[in-house]
Design a protein around this motif. Structure first.
Motif, PDB file in Angstrom:
ATOM      1  N   CYS A  21      22.699 -24.899 -78.084  1.00  0.00           N
ATOM      2  CA  CYS A  21      22.421 -26.315 -77.872  1.00  0.00           C
ATOM      3  C   CYS A  21      22.877 -26.760 -76.478  1.00  0.00           C
ATOM      4  CB  CYS A  21      23.126 -27.131 -78.952  1.00  0.00           C
ATOM      5  SG  CYS A  21      22.934 -28.902 -78.753  1.00  0.00           S
TER       6      CYS A  21
ATOM      7  N   ARG B 108      23.703 -29.725 -75.735  1.00  0.00           N
ATOM      8  CA  ARG B 108      24.720 -30.760 -75.884  1.00  0.00           C
ATOM      9  C   ARG B 108      26.073 -30.162 -76.259  1.00  0.00           C
ATOM     10  NH1 ARG B 108      21.990 -35.368 -79.695  1.00  0.00           N
ATOM     11  NH2 ARG B 108      20.994 -36.648 -78.122  1.00  0.00           N
ATOM     12  N   CYS B 109      26.086 -29.381 -77.374  1.00  0.00           N
ATOM     13  CA  CYS B 109      27.360 -28.945 -77.932  1.00  0.00           C
ATOM     14  C   CYS B 109      27.513 -27.429 -77.898  1.00  0.00           C
ATOM     15  CB  CYS B 109      27.512 -29.472 -79.357  1.00  0.00           C
ATOM     16  SG  CYS B 109      26.307 -28.787 -80.508  1.00  0.00           S
TER      17      CYS B 109
ATOM     18  N   CYS C 282      19.463 -28.120 -83.585  1.00  0.00           N
ATOM     19  CA  CYS C 282      20.899 -27.899 -83.662  1.00  0.00           C
ATOM     20  C   CYS C 282      21.445 -28.552 -84.922  1.00  0.00           C
ATOM     21  CB  CYS C 282      21.587 -28.475 -82.421  1.00  0.00           C
ATOM     22  SG  CYS C 282      23.383 -28.340 -82.514  1.00  0.00           S
TER      23      CYS C 282
ATOM     24  N   CYS D 164      24.899 -31.171 -83.982  1.00  0.00           N
ATOM     25  CA  CYS D 164      24.753 -32.530 -83.464  1.00  0.00           C
ATOM     26  C   CYS D 164      23.370 -33.107 -83.753  1.00  0.00           C
ATOM     27  CB  CYS D 164      25.046 -32.580 -81.966  1.00  0.00           C
ATOM     28  SG  CYS D 164      23.794 -31.793 -80.937  1.00  0.00           S
TER      29      CYS D 164
END
Ligand SMILES: [Zn+2]
Length: 66
Positions: A3, A5-6, A31, A34
């Protein structure tokens, strides 16, 4: 892939985007941590946003309102 983002592992899923790929499923990455979804349409929009065209558009709005 992980991901953006995370950095958690993402899972491949098939989506059907009503306005862009009507009736045609396409693969996307989901994902579970998140909830972020990355599909070809989103990637295309993100790449388009990098172009300097957006900078000129914002400048045009500022000059129009002042
Ligand atoms: Zn994530």
């Amino acid at each position: 892939m992980n991901c953006l983002r995370c950095n958690s592992p993402m899972y491949a899923e098939v989506y059907d985007h009503i306005s862009e790929t009507q009736g045609q499923g396409f693969p996307a990455m989901h994902c579970l941590m998140c909830g972020d979804i990355v599909d070809p349409v989103i990637l295309k929009h993100r790449q388009a946003r990098v172009e300097p065209r957006g900078e000129r558009a914002r400048l045009a709005v500022v000059t129009a309102t002042s």
